[in-house]
Each structure stands twice: as structure tokens, then as C-alpha cells.
Scaffold this motif. Sequence first.
Motif, PDB file in Angstrom:
ATOM      1  N   GLU A 163      -1.542   1.925   5.105  1.00  0.00           N
ATOM      2  CA  GLU A 163      -0.696   0.875   4.547  1.00  0.00           C
ATOM      3  C   GLU A 163      -0.636  -0.397   5.396  1.00  0.00           C
ATOM      4  OE1 GLU A 163       1.694   0.543   1.408  1.00  0.00           O
ATOM      5  OE2 GLU A 163      -0.386   1.177   1.223  1.00  0.00           O
ATOM      6  N   PRO A 164      -0.996  -0.369   6.693  1.00  0.00           N
ATOM      7  CA  PRO A 164      -1.088  -1.648   7.410  1.00  0.00           C
ATOM      8  C   PRO A 164      -2.157  -2.581   6.855  1.00  0.00           C
ATOM      9  CG  PRO A 164      -0.794   0.127   8.985  1.00  0.00           C
ATOM     10  CD  PRO A 164      -1.032   0.772   7.647  1.00  0.00           C
ATOM     11  N   ASP A 166      -3.369  -4.447   3.397  1.00  0.00           N
ATOM     12  CA  ASP A 166      -2.893  -4.725   2.047  1.00  0.00           C
ATOM     13  C   ASP A 166      -4.008  -4.517   1.020  1.00  0.00           C
ATOM     14  OD1 ASP A 166      -4.517  -6.997   2.017  1.00  0.00           O
ATOM     15  OD2 ASP A 166      -2.880  -8.436   2.068  1.00  0.00           O
ATOM     16  N   MET A 171      -4.691  -7.270   7.428  1.00  0.00           N
ATOM     17  CA  MET A 171      -3.705  -6.556   8.226  1.00  0.00           C
ATOM     18  C   MET A 171      -2.316  -7.136   7.946  1.00  0.00           C
ATOM     19  SD  MET A 171      -5.221  -4.190  10.035  1.00  0.00           S
ATOM     20  CE  MET A 171      -3.981  -3.813  11.278  1.00  0.00           C
ATOM     21  N   ARG A 172      -1.328  -6.263   7.944  1.00  0.00           N
ATOM     22  CA  ARG A 172       0.039  -6.693   7.685  1.00  0.00           C
ATOM     23  C   ARG A 172       0.997  -5.789   8.450  1.00  0.00           C
ATOM     24  NH1 ARG A 172       1.437  -4.352   1.588  1.00  0.00           N
ATOM     25  NH2 ARG A 172       0.810  -2.193   2.000  1.00  0.00           N
ATOM     26  N   THR A 173       2.186  -6.269   8.668  1.00  0.00           N
ATOM     27  CA  THR A 173       3.223  -5.483   9.336  1.00  0.00           C
ATOM     28  C   THR A 173       4.399  -5.203   8.410  1.00  0.00           C
ATOM     29  OG1 THR A 173       4.258  -7.486  10.212  1.00  0.00           O
ATOM     30  CG2 THR A 173       2.620  -6.383  11.608  1.00  0.00           C
ATOM     31  N   GLN A 174       4.427  -5.862   7.240  1.00  0.00           N
ATOM     32  CA  GLN A 174       5.536  -5.692   6.311  1.00  0.00           C
ATOM     33  C   GLN A 174       5.029  -5.482   4.889  1.00  0.00           C
ATOM     34  OE1 GLN A 174       8.201  -9.071   6.705  1.00  0.00           O
ATOM     35  NE2 GLN A 174       9.340  -8.044   8.324  1.00  0.00           N
ATOM     36  N   ASP A 175       5.813  -4.769   4.115  1.00  0.00           N
ATOM     37  CA  ASP A 175       5.572  -4.600   2.689  1.00  0.00           C
ATOM     38  C   ASP A 175       6.894  -4.874   1.982  1.00  0.00           C
ATOM     39  OD1 ASP A 175       4.668  -3.919   0.170  1.00  0.00           O
ATOM     40  OD2 ASP A 175       4.848  -1.757   0.480  1.00  0.00           O
ATOM     41  N   ILE A 180       6.295  -1.881   7.730  1.00  0.00           N
ATOM     42  CA  ILE A 180       5.406  -0.826   7.260  1.00  0.00           C
ATOM     43  C   ILE A 180       5.711   0.475   7.986  1.00  0.00           C
ATOM     44  CG2 ILE A 180       3.012  -0.014   7.227  1.00  0.00           C
ATOM     45  CD1 ILE A 180       3.382  -2.128   5.187  1.00  0.00           C
ATOM     46  N   ASP A 181       5.844   1.553   7.223  1.00  0.00           N
ATOM     47  CA  ASP A 181       5.994   2.894   7.791  1.00  0.00           C
ATOM     48  C   ASP A 181       4.699   3.646   7.513  1.00  0.00           C
ATOM     49  OD1 ASP A 181       6.679   5.398   8.646  1.00  0.00           O
ATOM     50  OD2 ASP A 181       8.286   5.729   7.198  1.00  0.00           O
ATOM     51  N   ASP A 182       3.835   3.756   8.532  1.00  0.00           N
ATOM     52  CA  ASP A 182       2.525   4.372   8.338  1.00  0.00           C
ATOM     53  C   ASP A 182       2.404   5.724   9.035  1.00  0.00           C
ATOM     54  OD1 ASP A 182       2.500   3.519  10.948  1.00  0.00           O
ATOM     55  OD2 ASP A 182       0.847   2.102  10.709  1.00  0.00           O
ATOM     56  N   GLY A 194      -0.721   5.484  11.608  1.00  0.00           N
ATOM     57  CA  GLY A 194      -1.579   4.333  11.439  1.00  0.00           C
ATOM     58  C   GLY A 194      -3.063   4.635  11.344  1.00  0.00           C
TER      59      GLY A 194
END
Length: 212
Positions: A163-164, A166, A171-175, A180-182, A194
Amino acid sequence: PLIYPDFDDPLRQAMRREVELLFDAMVREDRSVKELLTADYTFVNERLAKHYGIKNIYGRQFRKGQLGKELEARYGLLGKGAFLVTSSKPERTSPVTRGKWILTNLLGMSPPDPPADVPPLPTRPADQNAKVPTMRQKMISHRVRQDCTSCHVLMDPIGFALEPFDGIGLMRTQDEGQPIDDADELFDRRKVDGPVELRNWLVTNYGKQFVT
């Protein structure tokens, strides 16, 4: 275009060419097939390098480039745009599709098709101010039926680890404005957090199976 304005056909073609060149180099150089998962190098042009955050690559020509530790999540197929995009939906990521792809193509474990009457995930609310759940939250609330849970516990944790990235492989840190909980526990009770830990799990525990 409204969700992913950075995604266009030149980028899509570049993602495809990257994987073709990576595989071609591995065959020509007689590299271990495990490098499909662990390769710390890739082939990019300026368009794709910008997408990945690789500096000092200019022009349309593809060239081999090293991926530093800061781009460790990009190592191998699991960090490549071609895989990440084709295992997503047009408007979002798909942990189920990503998890199923890895189970089927890398581990030789094909989950059964879903029941015909499974409802779709809830659509985005019309109210722009409404709080939208993350993809992980949607999936967890969605898999309430027992006949669905038995398969989703195999696929979803693998997909959550990716999920990190998109839906177009950025790369992303939020959804949906939330972190993000990976992290999750996989079907063999191994806990991963991750993309890097997911790849290490695959290579360490299933590398031999992958080769054969």
C-alpha cells in the motif's frame, strides 16, 4: 485523469519497457532468476526516472541505473510500475489483486474465484467533506462473510504490504489523509511491514520454490 493526472501513455509505455529491458539483461547476463525480486538496478528514461524519484536521468533513451537504499522498495518486480499499475484498479489500489498476483505467479498458489454475489466496495461519497476510509479499512469491513475470509486472509496481507505504492506506482505515506498501515501477519504467521520486508519474506522463505 482527475485522480492520477501524472499518468499518461508515455509513462505507461516506459513502465512496460523497463521490465522488458530488466528481464532481457538478466537472460543475456545469465543472472539468477531470484534477481526478478531482488535486482537493485533498473532501466529508466527521464520520464520514468522522474516518476520514481531517480535524479540525473535525462532524455528519452533508456539506460541502466542503480537504485540506492533510499529506493530499496523499488528493488525487483514488486517495486516496478508495470506490476503496480496492472495490479491496481483504474481509480485505486487493489490489495486483493496484488496479493493474488504474487500468490499465483510467484508461489504457485491460485486462490479460487470470488463468489458471484460479492458486493462491490463502497464508492466515494459525493460530499467532498465526508471522511473517506482508507483502502485497508474498506477491505477489512468488506470481508465479513466466512466464505470470503478464508481466501482474503491469504491475499490481503500481501497486498497491504504494498500500500505504500499508489495506483500508478508512486510512493506515498498517506491514503485518504491517513497514515498508511502496511503491517500485517501473512498466511504462514510471518509478520511483515512494508514492501522491503515482503520481498525479503518471499526470497528467504520461498526463493527455492520460486526458482523451480
